[in-house]
Design a protein around this motif. Structure first.
Motif, mmCIF file in Angstrom:
data_model
loop_
_atom_site.group_PDB
_atom_site.id
_atom_site.type_symbol
_atom_site.label_atom_id
_atom_site.label_comp_id
_atom_site.label_asym_id
_atom_site.label_seq_id
_atom_site.Cartn_x
_atom_site.Cartn_y
_atom_site.Cartn_z
ATOM 1 N N GLN A 1 -92.779 40.618 -42.562
ATOM 2 C CA GLN A 1 -92.492 39.302 -43.119
ATOM 3 C C GLN A 1 -91.374 38.659 -42.315
ATOM 4 N N LEU A 2 -91.446 37.359 -42.226
ATOM 5 C CA LEU A 2 -90.390 36.627 -41.537
ATOM 6 C C LEU A 2 -89.100 36.713 -42.328
ATOM 7 N N ARG B 1 -85.735 32.676 -40.347
ATOM 8 C CA ARG B 1 -86.850 32.304 -39.473
ATOM 9 C C ARG B 1 -87.911 31.519 -40.241
ATOM 10 N N SER B 2 -88.121 31.866 -41.507
ATOM 11 C CA SER B 2 -89.067 31.106 -42.333
ATOM 12 C C SER B 2 -88.639 29.648 -42.419
ATOM 13 N N GLU B 3 -87.345 29.432 -42.650
ATOM 14 C CA GLU B 3 -86.831 28.061 -42.733
ATOM 15 C C GLU B 3 -86.981 27.335 -41.405
ATOM 16 N N LEU C 1 -90.704 26.497 -40.971
ATOM 17 C CA LEU C 1 -91.069 25.386 -41.853
ATOM 18 C C LEU C 1 -90.552 24.064 -41.292
ATOM 19 N N GLU D 1 -94.589 28.464 -48.800
ATOM 20 C CA GLU D 1 -93.514 29.283 -49.343
ATOM 21 C C GLU D 1 -94.031 30.335 -50.312
ATOM 22 N N ALA E 1 -96.125 34.378 -47.934
ATOM 23 C CA ALA E 1 -95.385 34.831 -46.759
ATOM 24 C C ALA E 1 -96.318 35.326 -45.660
ATOM 25 N N LEU F 1 -97.585 32.415 -43.695
ATOM 26 C CA LEU F 1 -96.484 31.860 -42.909
ATOM 27 C C LEU F 1 -96.261 32.725 -41.660
ATOM 28 N N GLN F 2 -96.365 34.042 -41.828
ATOM 29 C CA GLN F 2 -96.253 34.951 -40.680
ATOM 30 C C GLN F 2 -97.376 34.689 -39.676
ATOM 31 N N GLU G 1 -96.544 31.759 -37.710
ATOM 32 C CA GLU G 1 -95.522 32.136 -36.731
ATOM 33 C C GLU G 1 -96.194 32.722 -35.489
#
Length: 188
Positions: A7-8, A12-14, A17, A44, A47, A50-51, A54
């Motif tokens: 998971q980020l 890094r997630s922010e 985004l 959000e 995850a 979102l990964q 990425e």
């Protein structure tokens, strides 16, 4: 989708985004009528996806929202880099093609990389939809999902845009070129 992904981090997630939001706002022509706030809530809450975004970003895909599936409520992300993603070039079509090469094997295949990343290779129809949103692959080309009957005979399909026209071509699935990669799709 590969479930053993890391998971980020929150930071890094922010950052990701923020990158996605900036791209979304810069290219409103790709997603008329959609609101970033609703997309961000979905991202959000997941995850893993979102990964995956990425990984699309790291390999040069510049993923962006291109639509909403009204039936499922899922947002559609496609690689929207001007040229085929740089980190996904010089690869043959699939694992069988990779294994068939006797020498000078590429490091991976488009189908294999897509599966590892948790995305689908664009279909010809999706590729054409993307080309309505902008001009992509003016210097490169991208593998697209190939029908089983073509693949069974050893071929694979790819597309590009030249002379303001989208072309669909064929090649041996084992071929690979520095200017050919693949574009992916993700549903969130």
């Amino acid at each position: 989708m590969n479930n053993d992904k890391k998971q980020l981090s929150g930071e890094r997630s922010e950052e990701l985004l923020g990158v996605l939001k900036t791209r979304f706002e810069k290219h409103m022509e790709r997603h008329k009528g959609l609101e970033w706030a609703k997309i961000q809530v979905k991202l959000e809450a997941n995850a893993g996806q979102l990964q995956t975004l990425e990984e699309m970003e790291i390999t040069g895909g510049e993923p962006d929202v291109v639509g909403l599936d009204e039936t499922t409520g899922e947002y559609l992300f496609y690689d929207c880099s001007a040229e085929s993603p740089k980190g996904r070039r010089s690869i043959c079509y699939d694992h069988a093609a990779l294994e068939s090469r006797k020498e000078y094997k590429p490091e991976n295949s488009a189908v294999g990389m897509a599966a590892d990343m948790g995305i689908e290779i664009l279909t010809e129809e999706q590729y054409r939809q993307l080309q309505v949103l902008g001009k992509f692959d003016l210097k490169t080309s991208s593998w697209v999902q190939t029908p089983a009957n073509i693949r069974k005979l050893g071929g694979a399909m790819f597309c590009d845009r030249r002379y303001d026209t989208v072309f669909v071509y064929h090649n041996g699935a084992e071929s690979y070129y520095a200017a050919r990669g693949f574009r992916g799709a993700l549903r969130v």
